[in-house]
Design a protein around this motif. Structure first.
Motif, PDB file in Angstrom:
ATOM      1  N   ARG A  73       0.754  -1.224   0.046  1.00 23.20           N
ATOM      2  CA  ARG A  73       0.022  -0.042   0.136  1.00 23.20           C
ATOM      3  C   ARG A  73       0.869   1.358  -0.079  1.00 23.20           C
ATOM      4  O   ARG A  73       1.437   1.635   1.124  1.00 23.20           O
ATOM      5  N   TYR A  74       0.890   1.858  -1.242  1.00 18.04           N
ATOM      6  CA  TYR A  74       1.996   3.035  -1.274  1.00 18.04           C
ATOM      7  C   TYR A  74       1.102   4.275  -1.179  1.00 18.04           C
ATOM      8  O   TYR A  74      -0.107   4.546  -1.894  1.00 18.04           O
ATOM      9  N   TYR A  75       1.543   5.155  -0.238  1.00 14.98           N
ATOM     10  CA  TYR A  75       0.652   6.488   0.035  1.00 14.98           C
ATOM     11  C   TYR A  75       1.538   8.000  -0.812  1.00 14.98           C
ATOM     12  O   TYR A  75       2.948   7.654  -0.906  1.00 14.98           O
ATOM     13  N   HIS A  76       1.036   8.672  -0.991  1.00 18.31           N
ATOM     14  CA  HIS A  76       1.667   9.824  -1.667  1.00 18.31           C
ATOM     15  C   HIS A  76       0.955  11.218  -1.072  1.00 18.31           C
ATOM     16  O   HIS A  76      -0.264  11.242  -0.627  1.00 18.31           O
ATOM     17  N   PRO A  77       1.596  12.332  -1.133  1.00 16.49           N
ATOM     18  CA  PRO A  77       1.215  13.618  -0.344  1.00 16.49           C
ATOM     19  C   PRO A  77      -0.285  13.962  -1.223  1.00 16.49           C
ATOM     20  O   PRO A  77      -1.224  14.738  -0.731  1.00 16.49           O
ATOM     21  N   VAL A  78       0.031  13.874  -2.479  1.00 14.13           N
ATOM     22  CA  VAL A  78      -1.405  14.386  -3.241  1.00 14.13           C
ATOM     23  C   VAL A  78      -1.347  13.215  -4.280  1.00 14.13           C
ATOM     24  O   VAL A  78      -0.638  12.456  -4.885  1.00 14.13           O
ATOM     25  N   GLU A  79      -2.633  12.505  -4.321  1.00 10.16           N
ATOM     26  CA  GLU A  79      -3.048  11.218  -5.147  1.00 10.16           C
ATOM     27  C   GLU A  79      -4.288  11.719  -6.368  1.00 10.16           C
ATOM     28  O   GLU A  79      -4.916  12.709  -5.865  1.00 10.16           O
ATOM     29  N   THR A  80      -3.843  11.042  -7.336  1.00  2.00           N
ATOM     30  CA  THR A  80      -4.756  11.349  -8.553  1.00  2.00           C
ATOM     31  C   THR A  80      -5.545  10.294  -9.012  1.00  2.00           C
ATOM     32  O   THR A  80      -5.009   9.354  -8.945  1.00  2.00           O
ATOM     33  N   TYR A  81      -6.777  10.514  -9.602  1.00  2.00           N
ATOM     34  CA  TYR A  81      -7.501   9.512 -10.344  1.00  2.00           C
ATOM     35  C   TYR A  81      -7.954  10.276 -11.727  1.00  2.00           C
ATOM     36  O   TYR A  81      -8.820  10.907 -11.452  1.00  2.00           O
ATOM     37  N   LYS A  82      -7.560   9.524 -12.498  1.00  2.00           N
ATOM     38  CA  LYS A  82      -8.029   9.967 -14.192  1.00  2.00           C
ATOM     39  C   LYS A  82      -7.709  11.332 -14.330  1.00  2.00           C
ATOM     40  O   LYS A  82      -8.630  12.014 -14.985  1.00  2.00           O
ATOM     41  N   ALA A  83      -6.641  11.828 -13.621  1.00  2.00           N
ATOM     42  CA  ALA A  83      -6.409  13.231 -13.668  1.00  2.00           C
ATOM     43  C   ALA A  83      -5.739  13.869 -14.705  1.00  2.00           C
ATOM     44  O   ALA A  83      -5.441  15.003 -14.858  1.00  2.00           O
ATOM     45  N   GLU A  84      -4.682  12.851 -15.291  1.00  2.00           N
ATOM     46  CA  GLU A  84      -3.560  13.452 -16.160  1.00  2.00           C
ATOM     47  C   GLU A  84      -4.164  14.204 -17.625  1.00  2.00           C
ATOM     48  O   GLU A  84      -3.516  15.158 -17.765  1.00  2.00           O
ATOM     49  N   ASP A  85      -5.270  13.557 -17.977  1.00  2.00           N
ATOM     50  CA  ASP A  85      -5.691  14.282 -19.150  1.00  2.00           C
ATOM     51  C   ASP A  85      -6.970  15.190 -18.990  1.00  2.00           C
ATOM     52  O   ASP A  85      -7.711  15.487 -19.906  1.00  2.00           O
ATOM     53  N   ALA A  86      -7.304  15.406 -17.643  1.00  2.00           N
ATOM     54  CA  ALA A  86      -8.547  16.148 -17.470  1.00  2.00           C
ATOM     55  C   ALA A  86      -8.683  17.434 -17.634  1.00  2.00           C
ATOM     56  O   ALA A  86      -7.697  18.268 -17.076  1.00  2.00           O
ATOM     57  N   GLU A  87      -9.603  18.184 -17.967  1.00  2.00           N
ATOM     58  CA  GLU A  87      -9.563  19.502 -18.334  1.00  2.00           C
ATOM     59  C   GLU A  87     -10.212  19.965 -16.938  1.00  2.00           C
ATOM     60  O   GLU A  87      -9.843  21.184 -16.370  1.00  2.00           O
ATOM     61  N   THR A  88     -11.199  19.387 -16.244  1.00  2.00           N
ATOM     62  CA  THR A  88     -11.527  19.862 -15.101  1.00  2.00           C
ATOM     63  C   THR A  88     -11.336  18.761 -13.773  1.00  2.00           C
ATOM     64  O   THR A  88     -11.482  17.341 -14.068  1.00  2.00           O
ATOM     65  N   LEU A  89     -10.870  19.204 -12.847  1.00  2.00           N
ATOM     66  CA  LEU A  89     -10.496  18.485 -11.838  1.00  2.00           C
ATOM     67  C   LEU A  89     -11.065  18.825 -10.282  1.00  2.00           C
ATOM     68  O   LEU A  89     -11.037  19.978 -10.192  1.00  2.00           O
ATOM     69  N   LEU A  90     -11.673  17.871  -9.872  1.00  2.00           N
ATOM     70  CA  LEU A  90     -12.346  17.932  -8.504  1.00  2.00           C
ATOM     71  C   LEU A  90     -10.945  17.737  -7.382  1.00  2.00           C
ATOM     72  O   LEU A  90     -10.218  17.123  -7.650  1.00  2.00           O
ATOM     73  N   VAL A  91     -10.758  18.669  -6.554  1.00  2.00           N
ATOM     74  CA  VAL A  91      -9.974  18.641  -5.414  1.00  2.00           C
ATOM     75  C   VAL A  91     -10.543  18.322  -3.986  1.00  2.00           C
ATOM     76  O   VAL A  91     -11.709  19.111  -3.721  1.00  2.00           O
ATOM     77  N   THR A  92     -10.115  17.271  -3.489  1.00  2.00           N
ATOM     78  CA  THR A  92     -10.671  16.867  -2.273  1.00  2.00           C
ATOM     79  C   THR A  92      -9.915  16.373  -1.073  1.00  2.00           C
ATOM     80  O   THR A  92      -8.675  16.324  -1.352  1.00  2.00           O
ATOM     81  N   MET A  93     -10.246  16.480   0.027  1.00  2.00           N
ATOM     82  CA  MET A  93      -9.457  16.112   1.134  1.00  2.00           C
ATOM     83  C   MET A  93     -10.325  15.451   2.047  1.00  2.00           C
ATOM     84  O   MET A  93     -11.520  15.632   2.305  1.00  2.00           O
ATOM     85  N   GLY A  94      -9.924  14.148   2.528  1.00  2.00           N
ATOM     86  CA  GLY A  94     -10.456  13.235   3.460  1.00  2.00           C
ATOM     87  C   GLY A  94     -11.391  12.249   2.833  1.00  2.00           C
ATOM     88  O   GLY A  94     -11.470  12.046   1.711  1.00  2.00           O
ATOM     89  N   SER A  95     -12.484  11.458   3.430  1.00  2.00           N
ATOM     90  CA  SER A  95     -13.439  10.314   3.168  1.00  2.00           C
ATOM     91  C   SER A  95     -14.196  10.706   1.792  1.00  2.00           C
ATOM     92  O   SER A  95     -14.537   9.783   1.213  1.00  2.00           O
ATOM     93  N   ILE A  96     -14.418  12.018   1.506  1.00  2.00           N
ATOM     94  CA  ILE A  96     -15.337  12.413   0.700  1.00  2.00           C
ATOM     95  C   ILE A  96     -14.379  11.940  -1.013  1.00  2.00           C
ATOM     96  O   ILE A  96     -15.183  11.856  -1.940  1.00  2.00           O
ATOM     97  N   GLY A  97     -13.390  11.859  -0.819  1.00  2.00           N
ATOM     98  CA  GLY A  97     -12.568  11.599  -2.133  1.00  2.00           C
ATOM     99  C   GLY A  97     -12.830  10.281  -2.713  1.00  2.00           C
ATOM    100  O   GLY A  97     -13.003   9.936  -3.888  1.00  2.00           O
ATOM    101  N   GLU A  98     -13.326   9.371  -1.946  1.00  2.00           N
ATOM    102  CA  GLU A  98     -13.826   7.939  -2.385  1.00  2.00           C
ATOM    103  C   GLU A  98     -15.075   8.136  -3.251  1.00  2.00           C
ATOM    104  O   GLU A  98     -15.297   7.725  -4.397  1.00  2.00           O
TER     105      GLU A  98
END
Lengths: 181, 391
Positions: free
Chosen positions: B248-273
């Motif tokens: 289980r690898y962790y990172h300070p900022v984690e991304t999901y389908k973000a690389e090519d996205a025009e709009t990014l949601l930015v969250t912190m905590g359990s709402i990220g899931e």
């Protein structure tokens, strides 16, 4: 992913039902999640609890608005709470009731499949208490086949200790006596 | 992979504290943190953990005891929520100023008034600048894992900072889910006993937290500020080692389908899931939306955040706390500060959602993205809204 919403009254064990179902599913190697509708506990007031079961990790942490299965632990709720709210067309309701499944369907005015068991009677006879949480799980397993019967034994033993056997007996009787339309 | 065991997240947190072999637990019960403390008191009473459990009369005392015990070199733990955190706020600054690697789990809850027991981030944002390392986690596994990670980082002689693990109250604390437990042998290897650099001992007297005149205070504060920023490489190193150990690898900022996205949601905590489920639904409709999740709140990962977001057109930042009368939510403020110096930067739209435990479902994220995209298209800059408020 299967989403299950439990309706009960504070003190009847709706939260415990949701938790035991999740624990049994996890015991089978599935992924599952159970949580109450968070709030101050109020004995006798209508409460809901939620459970999700999936083959993959579950990433959603919101309430369940469109359940696949609704479980009702108290027959009086059928007339005062819209327990079928958001239920998927192919979804199912499992409830305690003295009425027939056809009658319950009529009361709820739904076309969904309905499973019925007199869980209060079974709980009173087997446990000596009108707490229907473990009894209704027997009915849930019969009606939905979501989780194997045997998978409930470890969580029942851990949760109930020396009264686990009685709860297993109530569960088994509900499994046998559930009627489905 | 270890076996997954079904348990309440609070129980998993308490089990991790036991496995971390802490010496001192000092806490006062408050909803929704209660189950962690209850389970720990059972663990100590049953003799499963050889630790001192202090039942204190307030959270101020809970933190004070942790400060005293940690200063003697005892690995110390506390946890709290909301008003409890408010009451101990004074002592949180003492703990970090004295560089004591205490661990505190905050089961995040709304600060009163009106009285509310439900979840948001207003409690922890109150002490945002207390000088602790601060993590936000998304699920029970991450709470469990970060107990070991936090002590390992905090106690490192190049770090020596206390750590807060923020876990959403109820949404995480009262949920049953599968947790993969780590063998004790592996834990012991990853987290050896604490070897303090300095400690209070009658035979070798030292002074901690002495009086500082203006002539020296600023230098002390700068030392603290430099050291907290400098803890980032150690955090990355420990996360890597933990990943190699558990997968289980962790990172300070984690991304999901973000690389090519025009709009990014930015969250912190359990709402990220939940947000990731919304991203899947929007992607199915062919929309260019991704997700960026902030795990490390302090030291703030400026570079990682920029790397994850600068290519996007729009950032839809979801906060769980309000800076009343201020610029919006605290996460959005940080995100704006991080990208301000960049010649080409996305437009930020800030929603405050899920205040006091109001449910945030996938369709809510979709509505927020819809609104932000339309308003940004119409030329609105720095949009800000308390989402879903009835008016």
């Amino acid at each position: 992913m299967i989403e299950i919403r439990f309706h009960g009254r504070g003190g009847q064990g709706a939260v415990t039902s949701a938790e035991l179902l999740a624990l049994a599913a996890i015991h089978e190697g599935k992924y599952a999640q159970a949580f109450p509708s968070f709030g101050p506990e109020r004995r006798g007031a209508p409460v809901v609890a939620f459970c999700r079961i999936n083959d993959k990790p579950i990433r959603i942490r919101a309430n369940i608005y469109e359940p696949d299965l609704v479980v009702v632990l108290d027959a009086s709720l059928l007339k005062i709470v819209n327990v079928a709210s958001g239920l998927k067309p192919e979804g199912m309701i499992v409830t305690t009731s003295k009425d027939s499944p056809e009658k319950v369907r009529e009361i709820l005015n739904v076309k969904n499949r309905v499973g019925v068991v007199d869980a209060v009677k079974i709980a009173l006879e087997v446990l000596g208490l009108p707490i229907t949480n473990t009894t209704m799980l027997g009915s849930v397993v019969k009606a939905s086949g979501l989780v194997q019967k045997e998978s409930f034994i470890p969580p029942f033993k851990e949760r109930f200790g020396r009264i686990a056997e009685k709860n297993i007996a109530a569960f088994e009787r509900a499994y046998q006596e559930t009627l489905i339309v | 992979m270890g076996k997954r065991v079904g348990m309440e997240v609070s129980i998993a947190a308490a089990e991790a504290v036991k496995q971390a072999n802490v010496d001192v637990i000092s806490a006062y019960p408050i909803t929704p943190q209660t189950h962690i403390v209850e389970h720990l008191s059972e663990i100590v009473a049953n003799g499963e953990l050889d630790a001192e459990f202090f039942c204190v009369e307030s959270e101020h005392s809970a933190m004070s005891i942790c400060i005293g015990s940690e200063a003697t070199g005892a690995r110390s733990f506390t946890c709290t929520s909301a008003q409890g955190l408010a009451l101990m706020a004074e002592m949180t600054y003492i703990a970090s100023g004295l560089r004591l690697p205490i661990l505190m789990i905050v089961a995040n809850r709304t600060l009163s008034a009106p009285l509310s027991i439900w979840n948001d981030h207003s409690d922890t944002m109150m002490i945002r600048d207390c000088g602790w390392i601060q993590f936000f986690v998304e699920n029970g596994q991450e709470v469990y894992d970060h107990v070991f990670i936090s002590y390992r980082v905090g106690e490192d002689r190049s770090v020596l900072f206390p750590t807060i693990i923020n876990m959403d109250g109820f949404i995480l604390s009262h949920v049953i889910e599968p947790i993969e437990l780590i063998d004790q042998e592996k834990v012991d290897k990853f987290l050896p006993p604490y070897q303090p650099l300095y400690r209070l001992h009658p035979d070798q007297p030292v002074t901690m937290g002495a009086f500082a005149l203006p002539a020296i205070f600023a230098e002390t504060k700068k030392a603290q500020e430099v050291a907290l920023r400098a803890s980032l490489p150690k955090i990355l190193e420990v996360w890597k080692e933990f990943g190699d150990l558990t997968g289980r690898y962790y990172h300070p900022v984690e991304t999901y389908k973000a690389e090519d996205a025009e709009t990014l949601l930015v969250t912190m905590g359990s709402i990220g899931e939940t947000a990731s489920v919304a991203v899947d639904r929007m992607r199915e409709e062919g929309r260019s939306v991704g997700l960026v999740k902030i795990r490390l709140w302090r030291p703030f990962p400026f570079e990682a955040l920029k790397q994850a977001t600068l290519h996007a057109k729009n950032l839809v930042v979801i906060d769980r706390a309000v800076s009343v009368g201020g610029p919006g939510g605290p996460v959005a403020s940080e995100v704006k500060a991080a990208i301000y110096g960049e010649p080409l930067r996305p437009t930020v739209y800030n929603f405050i959602a899920g205040i006091s435990g109001r449910d945030v479902a996938p369709f809510d994220f979709i509505k927020m993205v819809d609104k932000a995209e339309i308003e940004i298209e119409e030329g609105k800059k720095d949009g800000y809204e308390l989402y879903g408020v009835r008016e």
